[in-house]
Scaffold this motif. Sequence first.
Motif, PDB file in Angstrom:
ATOM      1  N   LEU A  85    -139.525 -58.439  49.696  1.00 24.34           N
ATOM      2  CA  LEU A  85    -140.267 -58.288  50.947  1.00 24.34           C
ATOM      3  C   LEU A  85    -141.756 -58.487  50.724  1.00 24.34           C
ATOM      4  CD1 LEU A  85    -138.619 -55.209  52.731  1.00 24.34           C
ATOM      5  CD2 LEU A  85    -138.750 -57.534  53.605  1.00 24.34           C
ATOM      6  N   VAL A  86    -142.280 -57.838  49.697  1.00 20.54           N
ATOM      7  CA  VAL A  86    -143.716 -57.939  49.403  1.00 20.54           C
ATOM      8  C   VAL A  86    -144.079 -59.341  48.953  1.00 20.54           C
ATOM      9  CG1 VAL A  86    -145.543 -57.110  47.870  1.00 20.54           C
ATOM     10  CG2 VAL A  86    -143.939 -55.486  48.885  1.00 20.54           C
ATOM     11  N   TYR A  87    -143.254 -59.938  48.098  1.00 18.34           N
ATOM     12  CA  TYR A  87    -143.565 -61.286  47.622  1.00 18.34           C
ATOM     13  C   TYR A  87    -143.498 -62.298  48.760  1.00 18.34           C
ATOM     14  CZ  TYR A  87    -143.720 -65.428  44.715  1.00 18.34           C
ATOM     15  OH  TYR A  87    -144.097 -66.620  44.156  1.00 18.34           O
ATOM     16  N   GLY A  88    -142.538 -62.128  49.651  1.00 22.05           N
ATOM     17  CA  GLY A  88    -142.420 -63.067  50.752  1.00 22.05           C
ATOM     18  C   GLY A  88    -143.640 -63.075  51.650  1.00 22.05           C
ATOM     19  N   ILE A  89    -144.320 -61.936  51.770  1.00 26.43           N
ATOM     20  CA  ILE A  89    -145.479 -61.844  52.656  1.00 26.43           C
ATOM     21  C   ILE A  89    -146.789 -62.125  51.923  1.00 26.43           C
ATOM     22  CG2 ILE A  89    -146.848 -60.222  54.030  1.00 26.43           C
ATOM     23  CD1 ILE A  89    -144.296 -58.962  54.974  1.00 26.43           C
ATOM     24  N   LEU A  90    -146.945 -61.563  50.723  1.00 23.12           N
ATOM     25  CA  LEU A  90    -148.229 -61.652  50.011  1.00 23.12           C
ATOM     26  C   LEU A  90    -148.195 -62.565  48.790  1.00 23.12           C
ATOM     27  CD1 LEU A  90    -149.467 -57.935  50.082  1.00 23.12           C
ATOM     28  CD2 LEU A  90    -150.242 -59.841  51.492  1.00 23.12           C
ATOM     29  N   SER A  91    -147.016 -63.065  48.414  1.00 24.99           N
ATOM     30  CA  SER A  91    -146.875 -63.893  47.207  1.00 24.99           C
ATOM     31  C   SER A  91    -147.388 -63.163  45.966  1.00 24.99           C
ATOM     32  CB  SER A  91    -147.607 -65.236  47.377  1.00 24.99           C
ATOM     33  OG  SER A  91    -147.014 -65.987  48.403  1.00 24.99           O
ATOM     34  N   MET A  92    -147.104 -61.884  45.874  1.00 31.55           N
ATOM     35  CA  MET A  92    -147.491 -61.086  44.708  1.00 31.55           C
ATOM     36  C   MET A  92    -146.328 -60.179  44.313  1.00 31.55           C
ATOM     37  SD  MET A  92    -149.722 -57.824  45.944  1.00 31.55           S
ATOM     38  CE  MET A  92    -149.054 -56.945  44.538  1.00 31.55           C
ATOM     39  N   ILE A  93    -146.294 -59.807  43.042  1.00 28.16           N
ATOM     40  CA  ILE A  93    -145.254 -58.921  42.535  1.00 28.16           C
ATOM     41  C   ILE A  93    -145.830 -57.511  42.445  1.00 28.16           C
ATOM     42  CG2 ILE A  93    -143.686 -58.434  40.633  1.00 28.16           C
ATOM     43  CD1 ILE A  93    -143.042 -60.983  42.134  1.00 28.16           C
ATOM     44  N   ASN A  94    -145.201 -56.573  43.148  1.00 30.77           N
ATOM     45  CA  ASN A  94    -145.622 -55.181  43.130  1.00 30.77           C
ATOM     46  C   ASN A  94    -144.963 -54.484  41.943  1.00 30.77           C
ATOM     47  OD1 ASN A  94    -146.434 -52.576  43.686  1.00 30.77           O
ATOM     48  ND2 ASN A  94    -145.012 -52.301  45.381  1.00 30.77           N
ATOM     49  N   PHE A  95    -145.598 -54.557  40.767  1.00 27.68           N
ATOM     50  CA  PHE A  95    -145.001 -54.004  39.563  1.00 27.68           C
ATOM     51  C   PHE A  95    -144.971 -52.475  39.561  1.00 27.68           C
ATOM     52  CE2 PHE A  95    -145.771 -58.219  37.592  1.00 27.68           C
ATOM     53  CZ  PHE A  95    -144.476 -58.427  37.136  1.00 27.68           C
ATOM     54  N   ALA A  96    -145.566 -51.844  40.554  1.00 29.00           N
ATOM     55  CA  ALA A  96    -145.477 -50.386  40.668  1.00 29.00           C
ATOM     56  C   ALA A  96    -144.265 -49.961  41.485  1.00 29.00           C
ATOM     57  CB  ALA A  96    -146.752 -49.831  41.302  1.00 29.00           C
ATOM     58  N   HIS A  97    -143.445 -50.908  41.899  1.00 30.99           N
ATOM     59  CA  HIS A  97    -142.340 -50.592  42.805  1.00 30.99           C
ATOM     60  C   HIS A  97    -141.286 -49.706  42.129  1.00 30.99           C
ATOM     61  CE1 HIS A  97    -140.211 -51.050  46.519  1.00 30.99           C
ATOM     62  NE2 HIS A  97    -139.157 -51.597  45.939  1.00 30.99           N
ATOM     63  N   GLY A  98    -141.035 -49.915  40.845  1.00 24.65           N
ATOM     64  CA  GLY A  98    -140.099 -49.063  40.130  1.00 24.65           C
ATOM     65  C   GLY A  98    -140.555 -47.616  40.099  1.00 24.65           C
ATOM     66  N   ASP A  99    -141.864 -47.405  40.023  1.00 23.57           N
ATOM     67  CA  ASP A  99    -142.395 -46.040  40.019  1.00 23.57           C
ATOM     68  C   ASP A  99    -142.336 -45.410  41.407  1.00 23.57           C
ATOM     69  OD1 ASP A  99    -143.366 -45.936  37.185  1.00 23.57           O
ATOM     70  OD2 ASP A  99    -144.497 -47.656  37.878  1.00 23.57           O
ATOM     71  N   VAL A 100    -142.384 -46.243  42.446  1.00 27.90           N
ATOM     72  CA  VAL A 100    -142.166 -45.746  43.804  1.00 27.90           C
ATOM     73  C   VAL A 100    -140.743 -45.195  43.916  1.00 27.90           C
ATOM     74  CG1 VAL A 100    -142.016 -46.424  46.226  1.00 27.90           C
ATOM     75  CG2 VAL A 100    -143.872 -47.307  44.812  1.00 27.90           C
ATOM     76  N   MET A 101    -139.786 -45.893  43.307  1.00 31.26           N
ATOM     77  CA  MET A 101    -138.402 -45.405  43.263  1.00 31.26           C
ATOM     78  C   MET A 101    -138.320 -44.066  42.534  1.00 31.26           C
ATOM     79  SD  MET A 101    -135.307 -47.089  41.075  1.00 31.26           S
ATOM     80  CE  MET A 101    -133.927 -46.064  40.530  1.00 31.26           C
ATOM     81  N   MET A 102    -139.041 -43.951  41.423  1.00 30.72           N
ATOM     82  CA  MET A 102    -139.026 -42.712  40.640  1.00 30.72           C
ATOM     83  C   MET A 102    -139.549 -41.533  41.461  1.00 30.72           C
ATOM     84  SD  MET A 102    -141.514 -40.744  38.883  1.00 30.72           S
ATOM     85  CE  MET A 102    -142.786 -41.908  38.430  1.00 30.72           C
TER      86      MET A 102
END
Length: 381
Positions: free
Chosen positions: A91-108
């Motif tokens: 979802l984030v990449y489709g809109i901003l063309s960036m990888i949210n590498f903090a997403h795994g920590d959001v899951m945590m």
Amino acid sequence: MSDQNNSLPLSKLGAMLDRTQKGTNTRAFHGLNRQNALMTLAGAAILILLLFRIQNVIAEAGYSADTWVRFVFSGLIIGGMYALVAIGYTLVYGILSMINFAHGDVMMLGSFGGYFVLVACQNISVGMGTLLNTYPILSLLAAFLVGMGISALMGFLLEKIAYRPLRNASRLAPLISAIGASTFIEVATQLMFGVQRREYPNPDLLTRGAGWTVMVGGNPVVLTYTGVFSLALSFILMVALYLFVQHTRLGKAMRAVSQDRNTAALMGIDVNKTISQAFILSGVLAGAAGVMWGVHNGLINYYLGFLPGSKAFTAAVLGGIGNIPGAMLGGMFLGMIESVGPAALGIDFQLKDVLAFSILILVLIFRPSGLLGEALSKEKV
């Protein structure tokens, strides 16, 4: 007279340049075709070798039919969780063309939110029992709502603080910011909750290890309550997310922003609000996956999100980054590879992480667009 004499050489020079350019383009086209053909042959050779290896392992009959069913069931469960987190990446990449590498920590963080709710329910007495076991569905619902809410809030704050100020910067800047945000969340969680692992207090309704027993090849296979619950909820959330993106006003706005941000703004779409809502939505899914992870696997700690987050990113690339159905397919496929792959290839199960990331390398080499292709606009391409 001199002008006429000069025009002839110029016209010939132009024609020569055109022919040279066409020749260069033709050679480049043929060179690209040869390169693609070689890559296809190399990929086919690797696939044949893998299939040959799998056939030999299965022929040795090292595992019975019931064991293979257990592997497949486990792969589907973990794949559903990977898919939910992978959708957030896509979802984030489709809109901003960036990888949210903090997403795994959001899951945590979502996992910890659900944990503290269930601990509170376990400590509240109701009649002759506890709130956790007297009202298990209510307790689980509260755990999921809190976990998803905390992850949604963190997704919103990440976009607001770590990414929005860098939206017009080079593509490297948001990447560095994402890595810094990931480290900050992990260290802050470690300082607040400690380094020890915590056991998820499931209600008796979802006792880990217990489940329905089915017979496969004359041997019992237990379909665990937590596994069936996690798998069913994963499918429900994935279908709901897909329908939401396809048929709601916000979903259409997110698709419009992903195609062309400037044109979407001219059409009256609030781009900043839409991007924030995409981060919130991705956080909701990550929080649900975090609570499911704790309910099914039983143990959580501050470092929980690293490996699942990395594998979910692999799943997003595998399915096609920016492609929501691709992220779903990639998550399920990666879960199956991680669970069934070591047994099918006859390798140690401790190498399952190596196998998962080897898949990422192979996909990036032979099919960078993923199984279903990247969902990118021409402008982004």
